[in-house]
Design a protein around this motif. Sequence first.
Motif, PDB file in Angstrom:
ATOM      1  N   GLY A  57      12.561   5.475 -19.814  1.00  0.00           N
ATOM      2  CA  GLY A  57      11.761   5.216 -19.494  1.00  0.00           C
ATOM      3  C   GLY A  57      10.940   5.887 -19.325  1.00  0.00           C
ATOM      4  O   GLY A  57      10.716   6.467 -18.192  1.00  0.00           O
ATOM      5  N   LEU A  58       9.435   4.877 -18.829  1.00  0.00           N
ATOM      6  CA  LEU A  58       8.387   4.875 -18.435  1.00  0.00           C
ATOM      7  C   LEU A  58       7.907   3.605 -17.190  1.00  0.00           C
ATOM      8  O   LEU A  58       8.113   2.958 -17.659  1.00  0.00           O
ATOM      9  N   PRO A  59       7.979   4.612 -16.111  1.00  0.00           N
ATOM     10  CA  PRO A  59       6.917   3.716 -15.085  1.00  0.00           C
ATOM     11  C   PRO A  59       5.833   3.198 -15.317  1.00  0.00           C
ATOM     12  O   PRO A  59       5.695   1.869 -14.566  1.00  0.00           O
ATOM     13  N   GLU A  60       5.317   4.057 -15.905  1.00  0.00           N
ATOM     14  CA  GLU A  60       4.216   2.712 -16.302  1.00  0.00           C
ATOM     15  C   GLU A  60       3.935   1.678 -17.366  1.00  0.00           C
ATOM     16  O   GLU A  60       3.064   0.959 -17.437  1.00  0.00           O
ATOM     17  N   VAL A  61       5.275   1.751 -18.056  1.00  0.00           N
ATOM     18  CA  VAL A  61       5.083   0.555 -18.918  1.00  0.00           C
ATOM     19  C   VAL A  61       6.657  -0.241 -18.326  1.00  0.00           C
ATOM     20  O   VAL A  61       7.619   0.754 -18.804  1.00  0.00           O
ATOM     21  N   SER A  62       7.062  -1.601 -18.263  1.00  0.00           N
ATOM     22  CA  SER A  62       7.586  -2.720 -17.997  1.00  0.00           C
ATOM     23  C   SER A  62       8.725  -2.679 -19.572  1.00  0.00           C
ATOM     24  O   SER A  62       8.016  -2.124 -20.154  1.00  0.00           O
ATOM     25  N   GLU A  63       9.795  -3.409 -19.085  1.00  0.00           N
ATOM     26  CA  GLU A  63      10.798  -3.178 -20.224  1.00  0.00           C
ATOM     27  C   GLU A  63       9.747  -4.332 -21.316  1.00  0.00           C
ATOM     28  O   GLU A  63       9.955  -4.268 -22.660  1.00  0.00           O
ATOM     29  N   GLY A  64       9.127  -5.173 -21.234  1.00  0.00           N
ATOM     30  CA  GLY A  64       8.351  -6.139 -21.603  1.00  0.00           C
ATOM     31  C   GLY A  64       7.076  -5.428 -22.728  1.00  0.00           C
ATOM     32  O   GLY A  64       6.642  -6.242 -23.530  1.00  0.00           O
ATOM     33  N   GLY A  65       6.846  -4.508 -22.121  1.00  0.00           N
ATOM     34  CA  GLY A  65       5.727  -3.642 -22.569  1.00  0.00           C
ATOM     35  C   GLY A  65       4.149  -3.417 -22.122  1.00  0.00           C
ATOM     36  O   GLY A  65       3.030  -3.148 -22.216  1.00  0.00           O
ATOM     37  N   ASP A  66       4.286  -4.816 -20.907  1.00  0.00           N
ATOM     38  CA  ASP A  66       3.579  -4.742 -20.124  1.00  0.00           C
ATOM     39  C   ASP A  66       3.298  -4.094 -19.103  1.00  0.00           C
ATOM     40  O   ASP A  66       4.315  -3.585 -18.256  1.00  0.00           O
ATOM     41  N   LYS A  67       2.439  -3.529 -18.336  1.00  0.00           N
ATOM     42  CA  LYS A  67       2.111  -2.631 -17.285  1.00  0.00           C
ATOM     43  C   LYS A  67       2.333  -2.971 -15.717  1.00  0.00           C
ATOM     44  O   LYS A  67       1.909  -4.221 -15.561  1.00  0.00           O
ATOM     45  N   GLU A  68       2.976  -2.504 -15.334  1.00  0.00           N
ATOM     46  CA  GLU A  68       3.541  -3.065 -13.777  1.00  0.00           C
ATOM     47  C   GLU A  68       2.734  -2.682 -13.365  1.00  0.00           C
ATOM     48  O   GLU A  68       1.379  -1.728 -13.003  1.00  0.00           O
TER      49      GLU A  68
END
Length: 68
Positions: A57-68
Amino acid sequence: MSNQWIKAAGIRAIKTVAQTAAALLGTAVFLTDVNWVQVASASILAGGLSLLTSVAGLPEVSEGGDKE
């Protein structure tokens, strides 16, 4: 894996490679003392490990693929 994840993971891996190379180059007194094979090997390994870590997982990318 979304394009956003690939981009974020790639940027993170490139930064890791550069940081590893800089750290190893900083240990040499002279530029001629650098073991370039060792620097390249360790840097590539660090980049690969960064990509594997990004799978979790990357904090820059949410699970939906949108940037947080």
